[in-house]
Enzyme design. Structure first.
Site, PDB file in Angstrom:
ATOM      1  N   ASP A  40       0.836  -1.203   0.000  1.00 53.23           N
ATOM      2  CA  ASP A  40       0.000   0.000   0.000  1.00 53.23           C
ATOM      3  C   ASP A  40       0.869   1.251   0.000  1.00 53.23           C
ATOM      4  O   ASP A  40       0.362   2.365  -0.124  1.00 53.23           O
ATOM      5  CB  ASP A  40      -1.001   0.001   1.156  1.00 53.23           C
ATOM      6  CG  ASP A  40      -0.358   0.100   2.528  1.00 53.23           C
ATOM      7  OD1 ASP A  40       0.888   0.036   2.626  1.00 53.23           O
ATOM      8  OD2 ASP A  40      -1.108   0.224   3.516  1.00 53.23           O
ATOM      9  N   SER A  41       2.180   1.060   0.061  1.00 51.88           N
ATOM     10  CA  SER A  41       3.127   2.162  -0.161  1.00 51.88           C
ATOM     11  C   SER A  41       2.961   2.752  -1.547  1.00 51.88           C
ATOM     12  O   SER A  41       3.512   3.830  -1.827  1.00 51.88           O
ATOM     13  CB  SER A  41       4.566   1.672   0.033  1.00 51.88           C
ATOM     14  OG  SER A  41       4.810   0.503  -0.740  1.00 51.88           O
ATOM     15  N   ASP A  79      -0.564  -6.448  -0.139  1.00 54.41           N
ATOM     16  CA  ASP A  79      -0.696  -5.696   1.108  1.00 54.41           C
ATOM     17  C   ASP A  79      -2.156  -5.315   1.306  1.00 54.41           C
ATOM     18  O   ASP A  79      -2.771  -4.730   0.410  1.00 54.41           O
ATOM     19  CB  ASP A  79       0.162  -4.428   1.011  1.00 54.41           C
ATOM     20  CG  ASP A  79       0.636  -3.935   2.353  1.00 54.41           C
ATOM     21  OD1 ASP A  79       0.237  -4.502   3.386  1.00 54.41           O
ATOM     22  OD2 ASP A  79       1.423  -2.971   2.358  1.00 54.41           O
ATOM     23  N   LYS A 109      -0.332  -9.523   3.275  1.00 60.04           N
ATOM     24  CA  LYS A 109       0.346  -8.926   4.432  1.00 60.04           C
ATOM     25  C   LYS A 109      -0.647  -8.078   5.207  1.00 60.04           C
ATOM     26  O   LYS A 109      -1.407  -7.307   4.608  1.00 60.04           O
ATOM     27  CB  LYS A 109       1.533  -8.065   4.004  1.00 60.04           C
ATOM     28  CG  LYS A 109       2.283  -7.459   5.207  1.00 60.04           C
ATOM     29  CD  LYS A 109       3.500  -6.663   4.789  1.00 60.04           C
ATOM     30  CE  LYS A 109       3.154  -5.312   4.215  1.00 60.04           C
ATOM     31  NZ  LYS A 109       2.522  -4.411   5.247  1.00 60.04           N
ATOM     32  N   GLU A 111      -0.938  -5.238   8.326  1.00 59.34           N
ATOM     33  CA  GLU A 111      -0.370  -4.397   9.370  1.00 59.34           C
ATOM     34  C   GLU A 111      -0.996  -4.861  10.677  1.00 59.34           C
ATOM     35  O   GLU A 111      -2.212  -4.760  10.865  1.00 59.34           O
ATOM     36  CB  GLU A 111      -0.639  -2.923   9.095  1.00 59.34           C
ATOM     37  CG  GLU A 111       0.164  -2.399   7.925  1.00 59.34           C
ATOM     38  CD  GLU A 111       0.284  -0.884   7.896  1.00 59.34           C
ATOM     39  OE1 GLU A 111      -0.144  -0.229   8.872  1.00 59.34           O
ATOM     40  OE2 GLU A 111       0.807  -0.358   6.900  1.00 59.34           O
ATOM     41  N   GLU A 178       9.360  -3.102  10.906  1.00 57.29           N
ATOM     42  CA  GLU A 178       9.670  -1.818  10.283  1.00 57.29           C
ATOM     43  C   GLU A 178      10.063  -0.777  11.316  1.00 57.29           C
ATOM     44  O   GLU A 178       9.343  -0.550  12.302  1.00 57.29           O
ATOM     45  CB  GLU A 178       8.477  -1.303   9.477  1.00 57.29           C
ATOM     46  CG  GLU A 178       8.755   0.035   8.796  1.00 57.29           C
ATOM     47  CD  GLU A 178       7.701   0.451   7.802  1.00 57.29           C
ATOM     48  OE1 GLU A 178       7.848   1.558   7.228  1.00 57.29           O
ATOM     49  OE2 GLU A 178       6.744  -0.302   7.580  1.00 57.29           O
TER      50      GLU A 178
END
Length: 268
Positions: A40-41, A79, A109, A111, A178
């Site tokens: 999502d970056s 993500d 993935k 968060e 991270e």
């Protein structure tokens, strides 16, 4: 092709990069990178947003499908964007399942936090491999007040370490750490049997991941824990300037770039 099982059992250092389109994914795979994260970056890196928060499930699914179509060897991880999971279990499962079933991802993935432990377990039960993500979680930027290093107090470090173990026990096949202290990442890596993949977390993790635009030098800024290994921004600028000059001077298109057909000579 590295599988989820291969990554979980990897004895050599794991390499992972983000990619958001087919041409980039093809090049990343050709370089031998083990895993591609459709992060999502993309919000910051290629969609023009200031944060990852506006990124939609549809955008991640579309770009994951593009990356999946362009690759055969790398493990493709989708993500899950802000609010695509966590609102309800049923909706979370549907969104994550879509990434695998429709977009061709090999895994998703999340968060992670206390709220994703049971979700991770349920997704794994259903056959959706999960990569967990702890430390700096950019989707919580408004709550965190920025993108600073996490786990810098004993209480915060303990919480991250405990959540790492909880997600491993829930079935996560790997863990992204991270922007946490290197010694914390090293301790977690030693504690877990599943691999850790660091980004701004030091060299003791089992692997590393970076955002592709940082690695190739496409953006005008990259975080202090990253490194630019190329100057694609400069190369693109030079190529576009050369194109503009060639068009304006009449050098392009030249004769070899054009074709004439005798049958249309008398149209006018």
């Amino acid at each position: 092709m590295p599988t989820v099982a291969d990554i979980r059992a990897a004895e050599e250092t794991i390499t992972m990069l983000t990619a958001y389109d087919a041409p980039t994914a093809e090049l990343v795979e050709r370089a031998g990178i083990d895993a591609i994260l459709v992060g999502d970056s993309m919000g910051n890196a290629v969609l023009g947003h200031d944060t990852t928060l506006p990124v939609t499930t549809e955008e991640v699914a579309s770009r994951t499908a593009a990356v999946s179509r362009a690759t055969d060897e790398a493990l493709v991880v989708a993500d899950m964007p802000f609010l695509s999971v966590g609102v309800s279990e049923a909706e979370s499962i549907e969104n994550a399942g879509r990434m695998v079933k429709e977009a061709g991802a090999d895994a998703v993935k999340l968060e992670s936090g206390p709220h994703t432990v049971s979700l991770t377990e349920r997704l794994v039960e259903l056959g959706i491999p999960v990569m967990a993500h702890l430390g700096l979680t950019p989707q919580r930027v408004n709550q965190l007040g920025g993108y600073g290093r996490q786990g810098t107090t004993e209480e915060a470090a303990t919480e991250i370490a405990e959540l790492a173990v909880a997600h491993e026990e829930a079935g996560a096949f790997s863990l992204v750490l991270e922007h946490v202290p290197a010694n914390l990442a090293g301790a977690i890596t030693d504690e877990l049997s599943t691999p850790t993949i660091g980004i701004g977390a030091g060299s003791d993790c089992d692997g590393q991941v970076l955002v592709i635009t940082d690695v190739i030098g496409l953006g005008d800024w990259s975080p202090p824990f990253s490194r630019q290994f190329g100057d694609v921004r400069g190369e693109i600028t030079s190529a576009v300037e050369a194109y503009k000059e060639a068009v304006e001077s009449g050098e392009f298109p030249a004769e070899e770039h054009s074709e004439t057909v005798e049958e249309v000579e008398d149209v006018y």
